[in-house]
Design an enzyme around this catalytic site. Structure first.
Site, PDB file in Angstrom:
ATOM      1  N   LYS A   1       0.840  -1.184   0.000  1.00 27.23           N
ATOM      2  CA  LYS A   1       0.000   0.000   0.000  1.00 27.23           C
ATOM      3  C   LYS A   1       0.885   1.247   0.000  1.00 27.23           C
ATOM      4  O   LYS A   1       1.831   1.353   0.771  1.00 27.23           O
ATOM      5  CB  LYS A   1      -0.918  -0.002   1.229  1.00 27.23           C
ATOM      6  CG  LYS A   1      -2.128   0.896   1.089  1.00 27.23           C
ATOM      7  CD  LYS A   1      -3.142   0.629   2.199  1.00 27.23           C
ATOM      8  CE  LYS A   1      -4.407   1.438   1.961  1.00 27.23           C
ATOM      9  NZ  LYS A   1      -5.433   1.174   2.999  1.00 27.23           N
TER      10      LYS A   1
ATOM     11  N   GLU B   1     -19.128  -4.711  11.032  1.00 27.65           N
ATOM     12  CA  GLU B   1     -20.016  -3.897  11.846  1.00 27.65           C
ATOM     13  C   GLU B   1     -21.043  -4.724  12.609  1.00 27.65           C
ATOM     14  O   GLU B   1     -21.367  -4.421  13.769  1.00 27.65           O
ATOM     15  CB  GLU B   1     -20.734  -2.865  10.961  1.00 27.65           C
ATOM     16  CG  GLU B   1     -19.825  -1.810  10.367  1.00 27.65           C
ATOM     17  CD  GLU B   1     -19.143  -2.230   9.071  1.00 27.65           C
ATOM     18  OE1 GLU B   1     -18.422  -1.414   8.490  1.00 27.65           O
ATOM     19  OE2 GLU B   1     -19.354  -3.398   8.642  1.00 27.65           O
TER      20      GLU B   1
ATOM     21  N   ARG C   1     -25.220  -1.388   8.242  1.00 22.46           N
ATOM     22  CA  ARG C   1     -25.030  -2.827   8.068  1.00 22.46           C
ATOM     23  C   ARG C   1     -25.423  -3.611   9.319  1.00 22.46           C
ATOM     24  O   ARG C   1     -25.631  -4.818   9.240  1.00 22.46           O
ATOM     25  CB  ARG C   1     -23.568  -3.117   7.733  1.00 22.46           C
ATOM     26  CG  ARG C   1     -23.163  -2.616   6.372  1.00 22.46           C
ATOM     27  CD  ARG C   1     -21.795  -3.115   5.990  1.00 22.46           C
ATOM     28  NE  ARG C   1     -21.614  -3.026   4.548  1.00 22.46           N
ATOM     29  CZ  ARG C   1     -20.623  -3.600   3.885  1.00 22.46           C
ATOM     30  NH1 ARG C   1     -19.744  -4.313   4.532  1.00 22.46           N
ATOM     31  NH2 ARG C   1     -20.518  -3.464   2.586  1.00 22.46           N
TER      32      ARG C   1
END
Length: 623
Positions: free
Chosen positions: A283, A367, A395
């Site tokens: 990344k 979540e 969610r």
């Protein structure tokens, strides 16, 4: 205009297919330079896009994205895809009002198969497209590019389990950079770590098979070697989770070795079964500041591309205020725990995580699990504080109802990014939380307008409530209204003798409403302003107690959708006699918060104009 060498000559993915790997390597360097320059001006997701440059180039080279379906999970890693599919000339409009979306969006290009904005759904959508292809007897490839961070979300495993046994030709590319936004957590990360250090036997296997095929009896030898190899592999490396799910597993491969990635993709295309290609990337690759601090440069404001320095924010925001105050409460109360879903920095919990590591829980992009876990904590006497973005909390609606509300457990939900968020657009604007939280029996919604009220409401939620409580606050800082008027569910914050209209609002919208009241005075309209601090059954009594003061023309102003809004409740309470100014029942474009306020008519000028245009009064008027 700055030139970017070979990139200037690339007009479509077809231009990639005649280029040598060396030339493609030069193109990758140019793409990274272009992305850094562009994002430094507009802001956006930097580190994730720098990490997938070679992978994205390989996918565009090996597939036809105008026909084949390539789905980037979350979509914040799709910048290279956008650049190579005809949108480079518009990249200076990225995340700007009227410009390119920061995520995939079919309205922009046929190369974008679906809207993406939240994590862990790519394999599900891809499998649906693969089934559609089979049922319609069509021919195209379907690819899901999912990060290891998104694999911390349970939905991804539901999809992988289904896809692996489906028999559908489908390629899942696991972009493994050991990051979601923050460092990945949990057993999956450890499993992928074992895969990363496994022997790279794939190329050797292919070469041996090719040579054995040329000699008599080579096929039988090849099969025997395969059996032995499988036994050795099981001894050296735990059986891949993905193979157990039914996937042909390829990799791991260095995601920055373009030639190797292209060769494996070409091999995967020939396999008429579900295939998982494990690609290891870094990344922030190719830009030193983002390599050093990939979390900081995940989503970044405009910055100096030469130094990587992001200008310091001038104001503390609500997230930072929340995190600071939660630390102060936790210092005195060992029952307080903090839970987040892969967003410790975004929700302001970095300081809490450092000071109280035993009471901080980052569960990854999960979540539902976070809310159910909080319910378990509350049932056993802890005081869990769940910090999530408004659109992420969506969610966990099932868990809000079944694990928390039905048992009336004391869980505090700090709902960040409520209301208009801005540049991330429709997938991130928190305009639905009032509706879905208000529908849950026993849920109280507290609406601070500034930092002082946030502190007061946190204290109340932690120590003076015994059931589920949500505190909703926006992205960004407080406005001009700084008084702590949180003592009652409904308070008048601006008086007007012989008022002609009452403006009713909640949260930071009070700033625009107060400014609108001043504009109305200039137009000869006397307006008083009321602020709702609490959306709960207690508001009914407060409303009734001030019925006389609220008589006459009433306009409810909110930065949420109309269905399920406070205004809808007020209308039902007053037999429909009120006007409503809100975002309307629609999804909003991306742009700055002020631009979206203006787009919806929720800035001071828009609110004042609405009042003037409807001066004779309407019932149920919508923005």
């Amino acid at each position: 205009m700055k030139r970017y060498g070979i990139l200037d000559n690339i007009t479509s993915p077809a231009d990639l297919r005649g280029l040598s790997y060396d030339t493609l390597g030069v193109l990758c360097a140019a793409l990274r330079e272009f992305i850094v320059d562009s994002v430094s001006r507009t802001g956006g997701h930097l580190a994730s896009n720098l990490g997938v440059v070679e992978l994205a180039v390989a996918l565009e080279r090996e597939f036809d994205s105008s026909r084949d379906r390539i789905i980037y999970d979350v979509g914040h890693q799709s910048y290279v895809h956008k650049i190579l599919t005809g949108r480079r000339d518009r990249f200076d409009t990225l995340r700007q009002y009227g410009g390119l979306c920061g995520f995939m969006k079919p309205e922009e290009s046929i190369a974008d198969p679906c809207v993406t904005g939240h994590a862990s759904n790519s394999v599900s959508v891809a499998l649906g497209m693969a089934h559609a292809r089979t049922l319609k007897n069509q021919k195209y490839h379907v690819v899901a590019v999912i990060g290891d961070g998104a694999l911390t979300g349970g939905m991804a495993y539901e999809a992988l389990s289904s896809a692996g046994t489906s028999g559908e030709p489908l390629l899942v590319v696991l972009n493994d950079n050991n990051m979601s936004i923050a460092q990945n957590v949990g057993g999956l990360s450890r499993h992928l770590s074992r895969l990363r250090v496994s022997p790279r036997y794939l190329h050797a296997k292919v070469r041996v098979k090719e040579r054995l095929a040329r000699i008599p009896g080579g096929g039988a030898v090849s099969r025997a070697i395969s059996r032995i190899k499988a036994r050795v592999k099981r001894l050296v490396l735990p059986t891949s989770l993905f193979e157990q799910m039914g996937f042909i597993y390829l990799g791991p491969v260095d995601g920055h070795d373009l030639k190797s990635v292209c060769e494996l993709i070409a091999q995967a295309k020939k396999i008429k079964k579900p295939v998982l290609l494990h690609v290891m990337t870094q990344k922030g690759r190719g830009y030193v500041p983002s390599e050093r601090e990939p979390e900081k440069y995940h989503g970044v404001s405009p910055f100096d591309p030469l130094t990587g320095i992001v200008p310091a924010g001038k104001k503390e925001d609500f997230s930072a205020c929340f995190g600071r105050e939660l630390c102060a409460f936790a210092e005195k109360d060992a029952r307080i725990c903090a839970i987040t879903a892969a967003m410790p920095s975004g929700t302001g919990l970095t300081r809490f995580a450092s000071r109280f590591p035993d009471r901080f829980f980052d569960v990854g992009i999960a979540e539902e699990h976070a809310v159910a876990m909080a319910a378990g904590m509350a049932a056993q006497g802890l005081v869990p504080v769940v910090a999530m973005y408004s659109t992420f909390l969506q969610r966990a609606y099932d868990q809000l109802v079944h694990d928390v509300a039905i048992e009336h457990l004391h869980v505090v939900f700090c709902v960040d990014r409520a209301g208009i968020v801005g540049a991330d657009g429709a997938t991130h604007n928190g305009v639905l939380d009032v509706a879905f939280l208000r529908s849950i029996p026993g849920m109280k919604i507290l609406c601070p307008s500034n930092f002082a009220e946030l502190r007061s409401m946190m204290s109340r939620a932690l120590y003076h409530e015994n059931g589920p409580v949500a505190i909703r606050y926006p992205r960004g800082s407080e406005g001009a209204f700084r008084k702590d008027e949180s003592r009652e569910p409904l308070v008048r914050v601006r008086e007007a003798a012989d008022h002609e209209v009452t403006l009713l609002t909640h949260g930071v919208m009070v700033n625009e409403v107060l400014a609108a009241a001043e504009l109305l005075v200039q137009k000869g309209v006397r307006a008083q302003v009321y602020k709702v601090n609490e959306i709960s059954p207690a508001l009914t009594d407060a409303f009734d107690a001030q019925a006389a003061a609220l008589s006459g023309r009433l306009v409810v102003v909110e930065d949420v959708v109309d269905s399920g809004s406070l205004g809808e409740w007020v209308a039902s309470h007053r037999d429909g006699v009120c006007e409503r100014r809100n975002t309307g029942d629609r999804f909003l474009p991306h742009g700055s918060v002020n631009e979206i306020y203006h787009h919806c008519g929720l800035d001071a000028a828009g609110i004042a104009a609405f009042v003037m245009d409807n001066r004779k009064g309407k019932e149920g008027g919508l923005g």
